[in-house]
Design a protein around this motif. Structure first.
Motif, PDB file in Angstrom:
ATOM      1  N   THR A  49      41.387  52.479  29.500  1.00 11.71           N
ATOM      2  CA  THR A  49      40.917  52.740  30.853  1.00 11.71           C
ATOM      3  C   THR A  49      39.437  53.089  30.868  1.00 11.71           C
ATOM      4  N   THR A  81      43.627  40.452  36.665  1.00  8.35           N
ATOM      5  CA  THR A  81      44.429  41.598  36.239  1.00  8.35           C
ATOM      6  C   THR A  81      45.748  41.142  35.635  1.00  8.35           C
ATOM      7  N   LEU A  85      46.708  41.341  31.573  1.00  6.03           N
ATOM      8  CA  LEU A  85      47.854  42.120  31.113  1.00  6.03           C
ATOM      9  C   LEU A  85      48.766  41.252  30.255  1.00  6.03           C
ATOM     10  N   TYR A 266      50.334  49.253  30.303  1.00  6.05           N
ATOM     11  CA  TYR A 266      50.826  49.427  31.674  1.00  6.05           C
ATOM     12  C   TYR A 266      50.021  50.497  32.403  1.00  6.05           C
ATOM     13  N   GLN A 268      46.843  51.220  31.766  1.00  5.77           N
ATOM     14  CA  GLN A 268      45.535  50.627  32.032  1.00  5.77           C
ATOM     15  C   GLN A 268      45.563  49.718  33.257  1.00  5.77           C
ATOM     16  N   PHE A 269      46.585  48.863  33.355  1.00  4.75           N
ATOM     17  CA  PHE A 269      46.599  47.847  34.390  1.00  4.75           C
ATOM     18  C   PHE A 269      47.288  48.295  35.681  1.00  4.75           C
ATOM     19  N   THR A 270      47.650  49.573  35.786  1.00  2.00           N
ATOM     20  CA  THR A 270      48.154  50.114  37.055  1.00  2.00           C
ATOM     21  C   THR A 270      47.229  51.234  37.524  1.00  2.00           C
ATOM     22  N   VAL A 271      47.394  52.407  36.955  1.00  4.30           N
ATOM     23  CA  VAL A 271      46.543  53.543  37.325  1.00  4.30           C
ATOM     24  C   VAL A 271      45.082  53.257  36.994  1.00  4.30           C
ATOM     25  N   VAL A 274      42.750  51.125  39.541  1.00  6.45           N
ATOM     26  CA  VAL A 274      42.517  51.604  40.919  1.00  6.45           C
ATOM     27  C   VAL A 274      41.066  52.014  41.148  1.00  6.45           C
TER      28      VAL A 274
END
Length: 447
Positions: A49, A81, A85, A266, A268-271, A274
């Motif tokens: 992140t 994105t 992922l 997961y 990194q690519f969600t929270v 943002v």
């Protein structure tokens, strides 16, 4: 045998490596001078992140949204994105291929293809990491210059001077932090710095956006130039998720390494995405086609807030550069047996000479050609596309070809062909942009 998730040393490999229990099988650990298997998935997720929310995000509104516009930019970011992922997950699942942990990207490629692929992959990764580090030093120099201009307008100090200062700071940090796992406490500071310039940048951009007249969101340039800038922007899209050193990050994770790394991805690519999305869209909304390649050059507001955001961007760049330089540090430390106390005279002297020399070299390149957007495009074309997308899909295809259906094989081949074409087109576009900028600006330009 211990329960899953705990390292259990049960023997030695031929090269001095170790063997640990990872679930139901014994996995060999290669020899390395750096620490591995020490970190939680959460720390690995924060390392990833940190990469995507580094000070590079301040360049994405101008480098991605301006050439693509609202429709192309939004759709492009979402697609980037998803495919990033998918590609990183493929690499993560190959980490213990053949019963041995592949703690370096080149080791993984060499185990699947052979010795030549080892060398080619290492070459591509080296180019990728050097160019990323060049970009970080340019960003850090831009941040310091922005602070200078807030208090003085004499232009006595130019961008190359600030790049030299940034290079010195990056060199001192590289000497002080011996390996990637030692960044543990610094990641909290990195996150804090990221939040300061992202939240501060968003707040200032939104304030400007509400006060400004209607913006122009049309894609600038002639029809021909727009074709090249659009292709270049596609490379910038994938560059924003660049993790061409995923095996090196995964090497720091405690067993079970595949499951824990997937948790990190997961995260990194969600929270993790943002904040990046927020500042990209807020910046472009506020300034439209006039958005600069460094968003904080656009914003207006209190001097103290602009100073704080720029200093935070500078400090975060220093930390993030160390992440992307760590594979080269690990290679050199392992080759020359730099182990034991980080403060030992031999170890400290080695880091001063080798790491200091590396950062000095990248600082010189940064000052010579400080075209940040062009470097992002060229890096995406030459190394991000091959490492993160082409190689990831093809390695997974070769490693699992006997287990795949025809449909799965065709899917991976489609990715290989598609991203190969995009890499060639993006390289041509990036080289054209650099040629155009090189005619406009001289070396050691103050831009």
């Amino acid at each position: 045998m211990e329960s899953q998730g705990r390292e259990d040393v049960v023997g030695c490999s031929g090269a001095g490596g170790r063997v640990h229990s990872d679930g139901h099988i014994d996995i060999e650990i290669p020899e390395t001078a750096h620490q591995i298997s020490n970190d939680s998935w959460f720390q690995a997720g924060f390392v990833l992140t940190t990469g995507i929310n580094s000070a590079y995000v301040l360049g994405y509104p101008g480098a991605v949204m301006v050439p693509l516009g609202w429709i192309g930019g939004v759709i492009g970011l979402i697609l980037a994105t998803v495919v990033s992922l998918h590609a990183n997950a493929l690499v993560a699942k190959l980490h213990d291929f053949g019963g041995k942990r592949r703690i370096r990207y080149r080791d993984l490629a060499g185990s699947i293809y052979g010795g030549k692929a080892y060398s080619i992959t290492w070459g591509m990764q080296y180019v990728n990491l050097v160019m990323i580090n060049v970009g970080y030093i340019i960003l850090a120099g831009n941040s310091l210059k922005a602070v200078y201009l807030l208090f003085r307008d004499d232009h006595v100090m130019k961008l190359p001077h600030f790049i030299a200062i940034a290079g010195l700071a990056c060199g001192l940090f590289a000497i002080s932090v011996p390996h990637l796992s030692a960044l543990r406490n610094w990641l909290a500071f990195s996150t804090l710095f990221s939040m300061i310039y992202i939240v501060g940048g968003i707040a200032l951009a939104i304030k400007d956006g509400f006060k400004a007249p209607p913006r122009d969101y049309s894609i600038p340039g002639t029809k021909t130039s727009r074709i090249f800038t659009t292709i270049g922007a596609s490379a910038n899209l994938v560059f924003s998720f660049n993790t061409g050193m995923l095996p090196e990050i995964q090497a720091t994770v405690r067993p079970p390494v595949v499951e824990n790394m997937m948790k990190g991805l997961y995260f990194q690519f969600t929270v993790g995405v943002v904040p990046m999305y927020a500042i990209i869209f807020a910046g472009y909304w506020a300034y439209g086609s006039t958005t600069s390649s460094y968003l904080l050059n656009n914003v207006h507001g209190p001097i103290w807030l602009k100073t704080t955001t720029n200093i935070s961007a500078f400090l975060q760049s220093v930390i993030a550069l160390h992440i992307f330089a760590s594979p080269m540090y690990e290679f050199l430390d392992t080759k020359y047996g730099i182990k034991g106390s980080a403060l030992a005279v031999r170890n400290l002297s080695f880091r001063i000479l080798v790491r200091g020399g590396y950062v000095a070299m990248t600082s010189l390149v940064s000052a010579l050609l400080p075209f940040l957007g062009d470097f992002m495009s060229l890096t995406g074309a030459l190394s991000t596309f091959p490492l993160t997308f082409i190689l990831a899909n093809h390695m997974y295809l070769v490693a699992n070809r006997n287990k795949m259906s025809l449909l799965q094989k065709n899917w991976h081949w489609l990715n290989v062909v598609l991203f190969s074409c995009m890499a060639v087109a993006a390289a041509v576009a990036a080289l054209r942009l650099i040629a155009v900028d090189s005619r406009t600006y001289h070396v050691f330009a103050d831009i």
